[in-house]
Design a protein around this motif. Structure first.
Motif, short mmCIF file in Angstrom:
data_model
loop_
_atom_site.label_atom_id
_atom_site.label_comp_id
_atom_site.label_asym_id
_atom_site.label_seq_id
_atom_site.Cartn_x
_atom_site.Cartn_y
_atom_site.Cartn_z
N PHE A 52 0.83 -1.20 0.00
CA PHE A 52 0.00 0.00 0.00
C PHE A 52 0.87 1.26 0.00
CE2 PHE A 52 -3.60 -2.64 1.63
CZ PHE A 52 -4.58 -2.19 0.76
N THR A 53 1.95 1.23 0.79
CA THR A 53 2.85 2.38 0.85
C THR A 53 3.52 2.62 -0.50
OG1 THR A 53 3.26 1.95 3.20
CG2 THR A 53 4.84 3.35 2.07
N HIS A 54 3.86 1.54 -1.21
CA HIS A 54 4.45 1.64 -2.54
C HIS A 54 3.47 2.30 -3.52
CE1 HIS A 54 6.88 0.16 -6.01
NE2 HIS A 54 5.70 0.10 -6.60
N ALA A 55 2.19 1.95 -3.40
CA ALA A 55 1.19 2.46 -4.34
C ALA A 55 0.78 3.90 -4.02
CB ALA A 55 -0.05 1.56 -4.30
N GLU A 56 0.91 4.32 -2.78
CA GLU A 56 0.40 5.63 -2.36
C GLU A 56 0.92 6.80 -3.20
OE1 GLU A 56 0.16 8.46 1.64
OE2 GLU A 56 1.06 6.46 1.77
N PRO A 57 2.25 6.97 -3.38
CA PRO A 57 2.70 8.12 -4.18
C PRO A 57 2.30 8.04 -5.64
CG PRO A 57 4.55 6.69 -3.61
CD PRO A 57 3.38 6.21 -2.82
N VAL A 58 2.18 6.83 -6.16
CA VAL A 58 1.73 6.65 -7.54
C VAL A 58 0.30 7.18 -7.69
CG1 VAL A 58 1.25 4.98 -9.37
CG2 VAL A 58 3.24 4.66 -7.88
N ILE A 59 -0.54 6.80 -6.76
CA ILE A 59 -1.95 7.22 -6.80
C ILE A 59 -2.07 8.72 -6.55
CG2 ILE A 59 -4.20 6.91 -5.71
CD1 ILE A 59 -3.20 4.01 -5.06
N ALA A 60 -1.27 9.24 -5.61
CA ALA A 60 -1.30 10.68 -5.32
C ALA A 60 -0.89 11.48 -6.56
CB ALA A 60 -0.38 10.99 -4.15
N ALA A 61 0.17 11.04 -7.23
CA ALA A 61 0.63 11.74 -8.43
C ALA A 61 -0.43 11.67 -9.54
CB ALA A 61 1.95 11.15 -8.91
N TRP A 62 -1.08 10.52 -9.65
CA TRP A 62 -2.10 10.36 -10.70
C TRP A 62 -3.28 11.30 -10.42
CZ3 TRP A 62 -7.06 9.36 -11.94
CH2 TRP A 62 -7.32 8.93 -13.25
N CYS A 63 -3.70 11.38 -9.17
CA CYS A 63 -4.81 12.28 -8.81
C CYS A 63 -4.45 13.73 -9.12
CB CYS A 63 -5.16 12.13 -7.34
SG CYS A 63 -5.97 10.58 -6.89
N ALA A 64 -3.21 14.12 -8.82
CA ALA A 64 -2.78 15.49 -9.08
C ALA A 64 -2.76 15.79 -10.58
CB ALA A 64 -1.40 15.73 -8.48
N ALA A 65 -2.43 14.78 -11.38
CA ALA A 65 -2.36 14.97 -12.83
C ALA A 65 -3.72 14.87 -13.51
CB ALA A 65 -1.41 13.95 -13.43
N HIS A 66 -4.71 14.29 -12.81
CA HIS A 66 -6.05 14.09 -13.39
C HIS A 66 -7.12 14.57 -12.41
CE1 HIS A 66 -3.35 11.11 -15.26
NE2 HIS A 66 -4.09 11.27 -16.34
N PRO A 67 -7.12 15.84 -12.06
CA PRO A 67 -8.04 16.32 -11.01
C PRO A 67 -9.51 16.19 -11.35
CG PRO A 67 -7.01 18.17 -12.15
CD PRO A 67 -6.30 16.94 -12.61
N SER A 68 -9.86 16.15 -12.63
CA SER A 68 -11.28 16.07 -13.01
C SER A 68 -11.77 14.65 -13.23
CB SER A 68 -11.52 16.90 -14.28
OG SER A 68 -11.19 18.26 -14.09
N SER A 69 -10.88 13.67 -13.10
CA SER A 69 -11.22 12.29 -13.41
C SER A 69 -11.98 11.60 -12.28
CB SER A 69 -9.95 11.48 -13.71
OG SER A 69 -9.41 11.80 -14.97
N PHE A 70 -12.67 10.53 -12.67
CA PHE A 70 -13.23 9.63 -11.67
C PHE A 70 -12.08 9.17 -10.78
CE2 PHE A 70 -14.88 5.69 -9.96
CZ PHE A 70 -16.24 5.92 -9.83
N PRO A 71 -12.27 9.10 -9.46
CA PRO A 71 -11.15 8.75 -8.56
C PRO A 71 -10.65 7.32 -8.79
CG PRO A 71 -13.22 8.84 -7.36
CD PRO A 71 -13.50 9.40 -8.72
N PRO A 72 -9.36 7.09 -8.55
CA PRO A 72 -8.79 5.76 -8.75
C PRO A 72 -9.47 4.68 -7.91
CG PRO A 72 -7.04 7.39 -8.51
CD PRO A 72 -8.34 8.08 -8.16
N ILE A 73 -9.44 3.48 -8.47
CA ILE A 73 -9.91 2.29 -7.75
C ILE A 73 -8.68 1.44 -7.44
CG2 ILE A 73 -11.44 0.29 -7.82
CD1 ILE A 73 -12.84 2.94 -8.24
N VAL A 74 -8.50 1.08 -6.18
CA VAL A 74 -7.39 0.23 -5.76
C VAL A 74 -7.98 -1.07 -5.23
CG1 VAL A 74 -5.38 0.02 -4.27
CG2 VAL A 74 -6.05 2.27 -5.13
N ILE A 75 -7.60 -2.20 -5.83
CA ILE A 75 -8.11 -3.50 -5.41
C ILE A 75 -6.94 -4.35 -4.92
CG2 ILE A 75 -9.40 -5.58 -6.05
CD1 ILE A 75 -10.78 -3.99 -8.22
#
Length: 311
Positions: free
Chosen positions: A141-164
């Motif tokens: 989860f810690t490994h994925a966190e910065p990846v997801i944070a960066a993606w959210c910052a780059a896609h602010p208008s997108s549907f939020p990420p899904i993590v399974i």
């Protein structure tokens, strides 16, 4: 919230955290091979369906969303072909073009006359069964966190990420609850990141799907993963109900001790989360593939008759 339109200018993200620890070599609770084999089958089915749903009836695949798959066990790293630490997520189009291999499998299919026949089919493989090492779920989860944070910052208008997160539930580096909560605290303008957990058990017994309480969970690891899971937003509640699951307004994205069919259903519902208006609508709606998509195509390649949307 959770209603942003999905298109190639405004894609969505699906990230899978895949347990590849030694304990995944145990038999699955439903007697269908090992847990690692059940997981690989379900993930490959999901990715194959994603590719098909993002095509318009031909070979061209449109990247309505991006996919990342992180394996954790003896090591923690992206496991899709072409992905690495610098580029951990891939567009669906690239996923379609670069499976690890294509296997030829024999399936029994209806012959149209009331019988069945054996038929050879080609099946892309993106993820192989692997069972090695400990279960560093907190680190995953810690490994994925910065990846997801960066993606959210780059896609602010997108549907939020899904993590399974798919695991046998026994984290070896601590309670993953805090790490999962940090990820659920990330968001786009359309809502908070959704975290779902799929617990593959070696035990037999009743499966638990989309519970709204942990009362039916006797495994302490399952209770931890339930608490780490997001409540299903309305679009996912509808998707789960359409498949026959008894969901309520408080149901969470959590599945315990399921067979392969339920695992595939669970992952498919996660995919529907990143396509809230339905991929069928996206594929068939001329507005969804109008000037914006044509602009993207013209920037990448010369126009071609075959590139026109299939309506």
């Amino acid at each position: 919230m959770y209603s942003a339109e999905i298109n190639r200018k405004q894609p969505a993200l699906l990230m899978l955290l895949v347990d590849q620890s030694f304990s995944m070599s145990e038999p699955s609770g439903q007697g269908q091979g090992t847990k690692a084999q059940a997981l690989a089958l379900a993930v490959n089915n999901l990715l194959g369906n994603a590719v098909l749903l993002c095509s318009r009836g031909g070979e061209k695949v449109y990247s309505y969303f991006e996919v990342g798959v992180v394996g954790y066990g003896a090591r923690i790293s992206p496991i899709l072909f072409g992905a690495d630490a610098e580029r951990p997520v891939l567009p669906v189009k690239e996923l379609a073009e670069h499976p690890r291999r294509v296997d030829s499998v024999t399936r029994r299919v209806p012959d149209g006359a009331g019988g069945v026949v054996s038929e050879s089919q080609q099946m892309p493989v993106w993820v192989d069964p692997l069972a090695d090492g400990a279960t560093p779920m907190v680190s995953a989860f810690t490994h994925a966190e910065p990846v997801i944070a960066a993606w959210c910052a780059a896609h602010p208008s997108s549907f939020p990420p899904i993590v399974i997160n798919v695991t046998d539930g026994a984290s070896t580096d601590g309670n993953p609850g805090d790490a999962a909560a940090r990820i659920r605290g990330l968001s786009t303008d359309d809502g908070a990141v959704l975290v779902f957990n799929l617990h593959l058990s070696a035990l037999g017994g009743q499966a638990v799907a989309f519970p709204d309480t942990a009362e039916a969970l006797t495994d302490p690891n399952a209770k931890v993963l339930f608490e780490a899971s997001s409540v299903l937003p309305p679009a996912l509640l509808e998707a789960a109900a359409a498949l026959g699951y008894p969901v309520t307004a408080g149901s969470r994205g959590f599945l315990f001790n399921a067979d392969v069919t339920m695992v595939i259903d669970f992952l498919d519902i996660g995919t529907r989360a990143v396509t809230p208006t339905g991929l069928k609508d996206l594929v068939e709606d001329t507005d969804a593939v109008g000037a914006d998509d044509a602009e993207i195509d013209s920037a990448d390649e010369e126009p071609d008759v075959d590139d026109q949307p299939m309506l």
